[in-house]
Design a protein around this motif. Structure first.
Motif, mmCIF file in Angstrom:
data_model
loop_
_atom_site.group_PDB
_atom_site.id
_atom_site.type_symbol
_atom_site.label_atom_id
_atom_site.label_comp_id
_atom_site.label_asym_id
_atom_site.label_seq_id
_atom_site.Cartn_x
_atom_site.Cartn_y
_atom_site.Cartn_z
ATOM 1 N N ARG A 91 0.834 -1.205 0.000
ATOM 2 C CA ARG A 91 0.000 0.000 0.000
ATOM 3 C C ARG A 91 0.867 1.251 0.000
ATOM 4 N N ASP A 92 1.921 1.285 0.837
ATOM 5 C CA ASP A 92 2.822 2.439 0.881
ATOM 6 C C ASP A 92 3.489 2.671 -0.458
ATOM 7 N N ARG A 93 3.910 1.600 -1.133
ATOM 8 C CA ARG A 93 4.565 1.757 -2.438
ATOM 9 C C ARG A 93 3.597 2.360 -3.451
ATOM 10 N N GLY A 94 2.349 1.902 -3.411
ATOM 11 C CA GLY A 94 1.360 2.439 -4.334
ATOM 12 C C GLY A 94 1.078 3.910 -4.097
ATOM 13 N N LEU A 95 1.187 4.348 -2.837
ATOM 14 C CA LEU A 95 0.973 5.756 -2.511
ATOM 15 C C LEU A 95 2.179 6.615 -2.866
#
Length: 654
Positions: A2-6
């Motif tokens: 999720r952090d990478r996608g953000l």
């Protein structure tokens, strides 16, 4: 994942992990190491570095790491008895380089001599106080925004000293190129929208329209239940008198003694779930603001009570017709005052011609300059030296100020001192003050404030969604608002959806409440409604200081993605820089009729607090109880006037 996608893995800014730790200082032994990590020594100042330019810094700004630790230590009883004497003596020392402190230096030189030696001490790495400049760059183009104080309220009505100062320093209130292009979004057919987040409303829904003066058509598209829709329409449109049988004076008394929250629930009798959609009042929650203040600010529920919104209210149709906005807010004024004090810091020329010129910070603290502005220097002690108070005279009395810079303490002397800093800090700086005055100073309440600015590479997603701004009731940030372009001189920011823009994320104030952010910062711990405003602000302040920039960034990216990704917005790709301007001690608050006792005229806490103490006088907006740029100037002029009177043989009590 999720952090990478953000886009949390993108190196767009210096992430502030240090600031995630507790701000409490356990003792004197721990302090120097922490401060040394945030600064350097007196002899080798960071301001001399070629790349020292705070306005362009991103990440955690406002009260940044290194700016508040020494003050908190002084508050907690740490002393610096081994402070090194710099050997410097000045005609005036000013504590605080906000607008009030800068104006105090200006007024002092004007009242005495252009050769008067003045030292201004500032704990932050930049000047201006809340009048802070944020600069972003995209493909070589600079975008300017304010990181705090946004505009001047009706400067044409300022008292004469302030108006003369603005004219003297070159602030042009009616320059033909200075325009706020508010119509840009409207001309493209964009309109406000509301984002109903899943945390509060069960699912993420974006609806074009507004919860302010909503229509039945708009409400039908929202996830709100029928009782909430019905009460919202009634609240904004009904003109019944909810206080029948009371005279005008009785209504005022009633509204001053009941919170806006209780007024809505108990008097207007709306559904409790309506409250988050109406929110707080300015920087106060609905439970800490009186209903009378809500009426003044133009909130709903009072249409049938027989009161007109006063002309000075922000809700009045003519309110902002004489207000003045500059591209970087009131930081543009701070720059001009600094130039008048230290001409080498900024090139000569009109305000418009220097708008895009950088302040030369290496010139702010030059030994040969009559005025020196010493950044990264936190005052921790202010006291008198010389003869005892009973033989006070103009020739034998000095003040001594101790400040901490780069983890080391220094002492400097001045013939007079203006404390243009937060009032609740002053009893810790000057414990010799009379107990009555220290108590009054400690009553100063400041609303927490925050201004978050995000540079995005374009705003095609907003155009595709047809929205100009997004209110987000119940979300961590209460609003997502692209900055309307403000032009001045050659500064003309881009205006097409394919161009970059700075988007501001709101927190508190306006229509919406602090409560969602409070819950987020305090990890789900709510503050009970009706908790006194000082206690509430203290809790939010602590949480704000304990929250890391990484946490803020994650929330920013998540909220913007959820609102804008249906139109193709990708936070990992489209966000280019983030600046979080946090102001734990934000706006000065006047007497709150819900919590504060009434004071006889002339005995208001801020008047008792701002009395001169020997050669130490007190300025800042706290001294007026009204947080305006005008009052910052007014209180500076008063404080300097008290010092100048001493030169002519008049001495206040000490």
């Amino acid at each position: 994942m999720r952090d990478r996608g953000l886009g949390m893995d993108r190196n767009i800014t210096r992430r502030d992990f240090v600031n995630g730790v507790s701000v409490a200082v356990g003792g004197a032994m721990a302090l120097p190491a922490r401060l040394r990590a945030a600064g350097v020594s007196q002899a080798h100042g960071p301001e001399k570095a070629a790349d020292y330019y705070p306005p362009a810094r991103t990440g955690m700004r406002g009260s940044h790491p290194g700016s508040f630790e020494a003050a908190h230590a002084a508050r907690d009883g740490v002393t610096w008895d081994d402070a090194e004497d710099t050997g410097e003596t000045y005609d005036l020392i000013v504590v605080g380089a906000g607008l009030s402190g800068l104006a105090a230096a200006y007024f002092f030189r004007k009242a005495t001599s252009p050769d008067a030696r003045v030292l201004i001490l500032e704990n932050h790495d930049d000047f201006g106080g809340h009048a802070r400049r944020n600069e972003f760059e995209h493909d070589g183009q600079v975008l300017l925004v304010t990181g705090g104080t946004s505009y001047m309220v009706a400067p044409d009505r300022y008292p004469l000293p302030a108006r003369e100062m603005l004219e003297d320093i070159g602030v042009e209130l009616d320059h033909p190129t200075n325009n706020v292009h508010r119509g840009m979004f409207r001309e493209l057919g964009l309109e406000p929208a509301v984002f109903f987040g899943k945390e509060s409303f069960g699912k993420d829904v974006l609806v074009n329209g507004s919860v302010r003066r909503p229509t039945a058509e708009f409400l039908a598209k929202t996830p709100l239940t029928e009782p909430i829709r019905r009460d919202l329409l009634r609240l904004w449109n009904d003109r019944r008198d909810y206080l029948p049988g009371l005279s005008r004076e009785e209504k005022i008394e009633r509204l001053q003694r009941i919170s806006y929250r209780d007024y809505l629930l108990d008097v207007v009798q709306v559904h409790p779930d309506v409250l988050p959609l109406v929110g707080g009042v300015w920087c106060l929650g609905a439970d800490t603001s009186s209903a009378w203040f809500a009426l003044y600010r133009g909130l709903p529920g009072f249409q049938g009570l027989g009161f007109e919104v006063p002309p000075e209210s922000p809700a009045h149709p003519d309110h902002d017709t004489t207000d003045v906005y500059f591209p970087a807010g009131n930081s543009d004024i701070a720059r001009m005052i600094v130039r008048s004090l230290i001409p080498a810091a900024l090139p000569a020329g009109s305000m418009a011609s220097v708008e895009l010129r950088r302040t030369d910070y290496s010139k702010l603290d030059e030994p040969r300059s009559p005025v020196r502005l010493r950044l990264n220097s936190a005052a921790v002690r202010a006291q008198h030296v010389g003869d005892p108070p009973q033989v006070l005279s103009s020739d034998s009395r000095e003040t001594e100020i101790t400040y901490v810079r780069g983890g080391k303490a220094y002492r400097v002397r001045g013939k007079g001192c203006v404390l243009a800093c937060y009032h609740t800090m002053i009893p810790h700086l000057c414990p010799e003050l009379p107990s009555e005055q220290k108590e009054a100073l400690s009553l100063a309440a400041r609303a927490v404030n925050m201004s978050t600015n995000v540079l995005v590479r374009d705003w095609r997603a907003l155009e595709e969604l047809g929205v100009s701004s997004v209110s987000c009731p119940g979300s961590f940030y209460s609003a997502i608002r692209p900055r309307a372009p403000i032009t001045l001189g050659t500064y003309d920011p881009p205006r097409t959806p394919a161009d970059p823009i700075v988007v501001s994320l709101g927190a508190g104030g306006g229509v919406l409440s602090w409560e969602p952010m409070v819950r987020g910062l305090r990890r789900g711990e709510p503050i009970p409604p009706g908790t006194p405003v000082r206690e509430q602000m203290r809790a939010v302040r602590q949480a704000l200081l304990e929250t890391s920039f990484e946490d803020f960034e994650r929330r920013i990216r998540d909220q913007m993605a959820r609102v804008l990704s249906p139109a193709g917005f990708d936070p990992a790709r489209d966000i280019e820089a983030i600046t979080v301007n946090r102001w734990p001690h934000g706006y000065a608050l006047a007497t709150n009729t819900l919590f504060d006792p009434e004071s006889p005229p002339g005995e208001e806490p801020w008047k008792v607090a701002s009395q001169p103490f020997g050669r130490i006088t007190i300025a800042n907006t706290d001294a007026s109880g009204i947080d305006l740029t005008q009052t910052a100037f007014d209180e500076a002029h008063r404080a300097v006037g008290e010092l100048v009177q001493m030169r002519h043989g008049w001495f206040p009590r000490i």
